[in-house]
Design an enzyme around this catalytic site. Sequence first.
Site, short mmCIF file in Angstrom:
data_model
loop_
_atom_site.label_atom_id
_atom_site.label_comp_id
_atom_site.label_asym_id
_atom_site.label_seq_id
_atom_site.Cartn_x
_atom_site.Cartn_y
_atom_site.Cartn_z
CG HIS A 1 -3.11 1.76 6.41
ND1 HIS A 1 -4.20 1.33 5.70
CD2 HIS A 1 -3.04 3.11 6.20
CE1 HIS A 1 -4.76 2.37 5.10
NE2 HIS A 1 -4.08 3.45 5.38
CE LYS B 1 -5.63 6.10 0.16
NZ LYS B 1 -7.07 5.77 -0.02
CE1 TYR C 1 -3.30 2.77 0.38
CE2 TYR C 1 -4.31 1.39 2.05
CZ TYR C 1 -4.35 2.47 1.22
OH TYR C 1 -5.46 3.29 1.23
CG HIS D 1 -11.03 0.22 3.14
ND1 HIS D 1 -11.46 0.55 4.41
CD2 HIS D 1 -10.36 1.29 2.69
CE1 HIS D 1 -11.07 1.78 4.69
NE2 HIS D 1 -10.40 2.25 3.67
CB SER D 2 -6.51 -1.56 5.26
OG SER D 2 -5.57 -0.90 6.07
CE LYS E 1 -5.51 1.72 -1.90
NZ LYS E 1 -6.78 1.42 -1.23
CG ASN F 1 -12.43 2.41 0.47
OD1 ASN F 1 -11.70 2.60 -0.49
ND2 ASN F 1 -12.46 3.25 1.51
#
Length: 408
Positions: free
Chosen positions: A335, A179, A135, A306-307, A177, A255
């Site tokens: 995360h 962000k 992430y 999701h986190s 992923k 999410n």
Amino acid sequence: MTDLRIADIRVTPIAFYDPPLLNNAGCHQPFALRSVIEVETEDGVIGLGESYGTEDVLAGLAAMAPSCRGLAVTDLNGLWARTATALPEAPTRLRLRVGGAVEVAMWDALGKATGQRVVDLLGGQVRASVPFSAYLFYKFAGHANEAPDDWGEVLSPEQLVEEARSMVDAYGFKAIKLKAGVLEPLAEIAGLEALRDAFPDAPLRIDPNGGWHVHTVLDLLPRLEGLVEYLEDPTKGIDGNAVIQAATDVPLATNMYVVEPSHLPPNMKHDAFRVILSDHHYWGGLKASRDLAEICRIWGLGLSMHSNSHLGISLAAMTHLAAATPNLTYDCDTHQPWQTDEVIEGGKLPIVNGAVAVPDGPGLGVTLDRAELKRLNGNFEALEYRTRDDATEMRKHWPDWQYGRPKF
Ligand SMILES: [Mg+2]
């Protein structure tokens, strides 16, 4: 026969260190707010849960928890009835968060009292370990007025590849992923393309958190198609994302806009999102998340997880849930690599070859480190904020920064 009724529920707010990670809403504050929930049965078995530590959830838990005394830890219908009674004015969103926080601890207590793992109580293990993705975040070198952290600044494609390299080397992640919704979209696409060059076989994803306008996404689609396995919340709302989904075969994931049961019918009607990123913290716990998986299977939706910033109780619960979910179609988010504090004994759960093994032992298979719980509660008590405010934090670094969703 073991007495499975709840004698007491304790909620301890905690704050743990969080790096200056960037997103469409701003910058992570130096401490993430969380709560640890202990459900104690009349026989003294303690089940654990972990949830948000923001004011609304803590107030909801304080209002609801006492009403659960005497409830059997198997009585999920009773839990939701008592949640509704205790929080008559609360929106569905908050009720699901509050009830779901206690629900996880009820499963853990049931497992610990009966010598069964939560994954077995949820229907049985379909995978021995659960794959997670790397992430990646854009980030500042350090928090305002603090020294740089070990990750350093990540604002360029080169720095992004370096961050990915560190994370993949340390944890063996397969999927990556990013962000997004932070820099100009073309800069973020350049970052994604640099990741593609550096990791030719890694499934990639990008998540602008609704930060891009519909026309921006439509313009970017030719570059995104063939690059990402799914496109996460590219723009705002069901309607906006439906326009994008109609224009591409790349599945859209969310999410943000399908986050409770009432959002599912309009999503199906408008074909906005073809992948649901579930999260037991806001869907109402583990049973509701298994139900969601079944809905996704029936309707042909993809499913992943999701986190938010979290500690090990949450990761254990995510792992048990995902290990009991046959139709998990993408690697989950976590995360955890960003996390330096921990509240479970033995420290962070290991991530090996990009996956977390289902913890051994009854229940969630984790126990509370009470010394760390006390220390992290001390962090919370010493903080001057009680809600998450990424925008204010962002302006400490970029004073002219403006929030927008969509923004670009
Ligand atoms: Mg997201």
